[in-house]
Design an enzyme around this catalytic site. Sequence first.
Site, PDB file in Angstrom:
ATOM      1  N   GLN A  82      -4.661  -5.065 -17.871  1.00 16.91           N
ATOM      2  CA  GLN A  82      -3.613  -5.298 -16.818  1.00 16.91           C
ATOM      3  C   GLN A  82      -4.155  -6.719 -15.882  1.00 16.91           C
ATOM      4  OE1 GLN A  82      -4.079  -1.691 -14.738  1.00 16.91           O
ATOM      5  NE2 GLN A  82      -3.117  -0.610 -16.429  1.00 16.91           N
ATOM      6  N   HIS A 147      -6.169  -1.609 -13.153  1.00 17.56           N
ATOM      7  CA  HIS A 147      -5.952  -1.345 -11.765  1.00 17.56           C
ATOM      8  C   HIS A 147      -6.454  -2.449 -10.740  1.00 17.56           C
ATOM      9  CE1 HIS A 147      -5.657   3.413 -12.440  1.00 17.56           C
ATOM     10  NE2 HIS A 147      -4.837   2.533 -13.427  1.00 17.56           N
ATOM     11  N   GLU A 240       3.657   6.814  -5.344  1.00 18.71           N
ATOM     12  CA  GLU A 240       4.059   6.943  -3.824  1.00 18.71           C
ATOM     13  C   GLU A 240       4.761   5.508  -3.135  1.00 18.71           C
ATOM     14  OE1 GLU A 240      -0.065   9.625  -2.944  1.00 18.71           O
ATOM     15  OE2 GLU A 240       0.340   7.635  -1.834  1.00 18.71           O
ATOM     16  N   TYR A 250      -5.275   6.638   2.782  1.00 19.51           N
ATOM     17  CA  TYR A 250      -3.839   7.112   2.168  1.00 19.51           C
ATOM     18  C   TYR A 250      -4.385   8.271   1.182  1.00 19.51           C
ATOM     19  CZ  TYR A 250      -1.254   4.744   5.374  1.00 19.51           C
ATOM     20  OH  TYR A 250      -0.853   4.325   6.681  1.00 19.51           O
ATOM     21  N   TYR A 261      -4.120  12.177 -16.396  1.00 21.08           N
ATOM     22  CA  TYR A 261      -3.129  12.100 -17.930  1.00 21.08           C
ATOM     23  C   TYR A 261      -3.484  13.078 -18.910  1.00 21.08           C
ATOM     24  CZ  TYR A 261      -2.183   7.473 -15.935  1.00 21.08           C
ATOM     25  OH  TYR A 261      -1.752   6.562 -15.335  1.00 21.08           O
TER      26      TYR A 261
END
Length: 371
Positions: A82, A147, A240, A250, A261
């Site tokens: 990513q 991530h 979210e 959070y 998963y």
Amino acid sequence: MHRQSFFLVPLICLSSALWAAPATVNVEVLQDKLDHPWALAFLPDNHGMLITLRGGELRHWQAGKGLSAPLSGVPDVWAHGQGGLLDVVLAPDFAQSRRIWLSYSEVGDDGKAGTAVGYGRLSDDLSKVTDFRTVFRQMPKLSTGNHFGGRLVFDGKGYLFIALGENNQRPTAQDLDKLQGKLVRLTDQGEIPDDNPFIKESGARAEIWSYGIRNPQGMAMNPWSNALWLNEHGPRGGDEINIPQKGKNYGWPLATWGINYSGFKIPEAKGEIVAGTEQPVFYWKDSPAVSGMAFYNSDKFPQWQQKLFIGALKDKDVIVMSVNGDKVTEDGRILTDRGQRIRDVRTGPDGYLYVLTDESSGELLKVSPRN
């Protein structure tokens, strides 16, 4: 406030006939053959936009001229998984400084990577970036390809917010001595503000504004409240929307509306609602894989006013939401018929919606409501 998916189903079912039908929007493909575009930033005076490609290229696109060759002077990136070249934003004083900011993944000596942020000057002929300087590095570097986060937003008050993923290292999102899973706040010069919440806390990183974040993918200033809004990927479920406040936690991975998963519980999770953590203003029990987001703040199309548009990578559409203060409701979806992963969504200075699709032959789309 939290909302479970079964509360949303009647709303989605009632509204999707209006919003999800292909006939509700006009779509113009402005550019194709973009290799995994990630973000766009509009240039002033009708000079088009800058587009980042995850592989490491920064391109300029302008109506009538098309797509430029790659701009020189862009930092080397770690384009794996990513990671790569991520967000691009103009400095608030761009008209004077020509400064643009970039986020990207950067590899360390041990082969692991983290998110980095820096700025350089865009040449007048739009062909290169000069004097690039890296001012922020996510430390420690822990990612093997997942991530990174990377969204950048200036708040209009002299501060830059940087959204950082937890590099798929869940517990680090709660560790204040690490920059994984954090929202960082710097000045528009890349310095640490004196009023950041943890600046005087021993062992904590002074850059941190809020924490407990998994994998942030969209971030924007709400033009009506002047508050920063942030979205993030949950695991299997639990995407979210949050309105991050100074020093607040959070939740991830202690509090989550998702599961692993594999179908099992997140090992560190204590529940959906956990003391000392903040609840999202909205969540999806079934993850659409939210991405770039844009508030519609233009008079061009009245039917889109007070709307929030969020790209969806897994669901391959754009989510349309109504905004009322700090509350949002999902109205339905657009671009469902195209079957394309949506990476970025921006409101253009002309009032149209601009969308990037995340594919090896990605597209730049111009979208408007069909009357």
